[in-house]
Scaffold this motif. Structure first.
Motif, PDB file in Angstrom:
ATOM      1  N   LEU A   1       0.808  -1.219   0.000  1.00  0.00           N
ATOM      2  CA  LEU A   1       0.000   0.000   0.000  1.00  0.00           C
ATOM      3  C   LEU A   1       0.841   1.268   0.000  1.00  0.00           C
ATOM      4  N   ALA A   2       2.129   1.138   0.244  1.00  0.00           N
ATOM      5  CA  ALA A   2       3.020   2.292   0.413  1.00  0.00           C
ATOM      6  C   ALA A   2       3.364   2.914  -0.943  1.00  0.00           C
ATOM      7  N   VAL A   3       2.429   3.661  -1.480  1.00  0.00           N
ATOM      8  CA  VAL A   3       2.601   4.289  -2.790  1.00  0.00           C
ATOM      9  C   VAL A   3       3.393   5.585  -2.671  1.00  0.00           C
ATOM     10  N   THR A   4       2.986   6.467  -1.766  1.00  0.00           N
ATOM     11  CA  THR A   4       3.661   7.758  -1.598  1.00  0.00           C
ATOM     12  C   THR A   4       4.756   7.689  -0.544  1.00  0.00           C
ATOM     13  N   GLY A   5       4.713   6.687   0.325  1.00  0.00           N
ATOM     14  CA  GLY A   5       5.644   6.604   1.441  1.00  0.00           C
ATOM     15  C   GLY A   5       5.176   7.388   2.659  1.00  0.00           C
ATOM     16  N   PHE A   6       4.013   7.988   2.575  1.00  0.00           N
ATOM     17  CA  PHE A   6       3.423   8.725   3.699  1.00  0.00           C
ATOM     18  C   PHE A   6       2.217   7.912   4.156  1.00  0.00           C
ATOM     19  N   HIS A   7       2.392   7.152   5.228  1.00  0.00           N
ATOM     20  CA  HIS A   7       1.413   6.125   5.601  1.00  0.00           C
ATOM     21  C   HIS A   7      -0.006   6.636   5.869  1.00  0.00           C
ATOM     22  N   PRO A   8      -0.228   7.826   6.439  1.00  0.00           N
ATOM     23  CA  PRO A   8      -1.619   8.258   6.615  1.00  0.00           C
ATOM     24  C   PRO A   8      -2.348   8.437   5.273  1.00  0.00           C
TER      25      PRO A   8
ATOM     26  N   ASP B   1      -1.425   7.057   2.260  1.00  0.00           N
ATOM     27  CA  ASP B   1      -1.530   5.761   1.582  1.00  0.00           C
ATOM     28  C   ASP B   1      -2.626   4.892   2.197  1.00  0.00           C
ATOM     29  N   GLY B   2      -2.709   4.889   3.518  1.00  0.00           N
ATOM     30  CA  GLY B   2      -3.739   4.099   4.190  1.00  0.00           C
ATOM     31  C   GLY B   2      -5.137   4.604   3.904  1.00  0.00           C
ATOM     32  N   ALA B   3      -5.315   5.919   3.950  1.00  0.00           N
ATOM     33  CA  ALA B   3      -6.642   6.495   3.688  1.00  0.00           C
ATOM     34  C   ALA B   3      -7.081   6.245   2.249  1.00  0.00           C
ATOM     35  N   ARG B   4      -6.165   6.388   1.313  1.00  0.00           N
ATOM     36  CA  ARG B   4      -6.514   6.122  -0.090  1.00  0.00           C
ATOM     37  C   ARG B   4      -6.889   4.659  -0.295  1.00  0.00           C
ATOM     38  N   PHE B   5      -6.157   3.758   0.325  1.00  0.00           N
ATOM     39  CA  PHE B   5      -6.473   2.330   0.240  1.00  0.00           C
ATOM     40  C   PHE B   5      -7.867   2.053   0.788  1.00  0.00           C
ATOM     41  N   LEU B   6      -8.163   2.588   1.955  1.00  0.00           N
ATOM     42  CA  LEU B   6      -9.474   2.346   2.563  1.00  0.00           C
ATOM     43  C   LEU B   6     -10.600   2.930   1.721  1.00  0.00           C
ATOM     44  N   ARG B   7     -10.377   4.107   1.189  1.00  0.00           N
ATOM     45  CA  ARG B   7     -11.388   4.750   0.344  1.00  0.00           C
ATOM     46  C   ARG B   7     -11.534   4.024  -0.998  1.00  0.00           C
ATOM     47  N   ASP B   8     -10.419   3.776  -1.673  1.00  0.00           N
ATOM     48  CA  ASP B   8     -10.463   3.280  -3.047  1.00  0.00           C
ATOM     49  C   ASP B   8     -10.714   1.782  -3.161  1.00  0.00           C
ATOM     50  N   GLU B   9     -10.127   0.988  -2.265  1.00  0.00           N
ATOM     51  CA  GLU B   9     -10.291  -0.465  -2.365  1.00  0.00           C
ATOM     52  C   GLU B   9     -11.454  -0.998  -1.534  1.00  0.00           C
TER      53      GLU B   9
END
Length: 187
Positions: free
Chosen positions: A64-71, A73-81
């Motif tokens: 999930l570490a796309v940008t390297g900024f975990h908040p 990356d995590g929020a985008r994962f939760l929203r998008d997936e």
């Protein structure tokens, strides 16, 4: 119904963190335990706190570490997936004064526009309290010890170190506010 979000959050976090990042998973379980201890303070938002505590570090998962900024990356994962609840996603994105770290990384506007801060101060403070009173191994600690540990691990001149120096007063104030509310509650 409220229990379903907690079960879902635990399943998602365990899937993404437990085998790849067992120490981060231990921290996550500790943060979730702190949330379970204080969720009564939040009434109907208590389960939201518990889910956010369980998912707050999901963005560290290597896949999930796309940008390297975990908040972010995590929020985008939760929203998008997962199409997760908007409030939950916003809590994950902004946990523990992430906007200050986003500023250090040059992505403050991105984070703020995609995931605006919640207008529920006690809920936001409670998540800070849970995260910042839990060691990397899931044990209990003070906010002062946790901030010192993070600064020591990353170094004061790193992005995270600079962020922690700036955020420390806000972290200590948030933890203090939650402690005051806890102290005022009947046992």
């Amino acid at each position: 119904m409220a229990d379903l979000i907690t079960k879902w959050a635990t399943q998602v976090a365990e899937t993404e963190l437990s085998s790849e990042l067992p120490r981060r998973w231990a921290h996550t379980k500790g943060v979730a335990q702190r949330a379970a201890d204080v969720q009564r303070l939040l009434g109907m938002s208590g389960n939201l706190l518990l889910a956010a505590a369980t998912l707050h570090d999901i963005g560290y998962a290597p896949r999930l570490a796309v940008t390297g900024f975990h908040p972010l990356d995590g929020a985008r994962f939760l929203r998008d997936e997962h199409g997760a609840d908007k409030q939950l996603v916003r809590l994950v994105a902004n946990h523990s004064f992430a906007l200050l770290e986003a500023e250090e990384r040059g992505v403050r506007e991105v984070l703020a526009s995609e995931f605006p801060l919640l207008e529920e101060p006690l809920l936001v403070d409670a998540l800070v309290y849970c995260d910042m009173t839990t060691t990397l191994d899931g044990g209990r600690t003070t906010a002062e010890e946790r901030v010192a540990e993070i600064r020591g691990r990353y170094g004061d001149d790193s992005v995270v170190g600079r962020f922690m120096r700036r955020a420390a007063p806000e972290i200590f104030a948030a933890v203090g506010r939650v402690k005051a509310v806890l102290a005022a509650q009947p046992r």
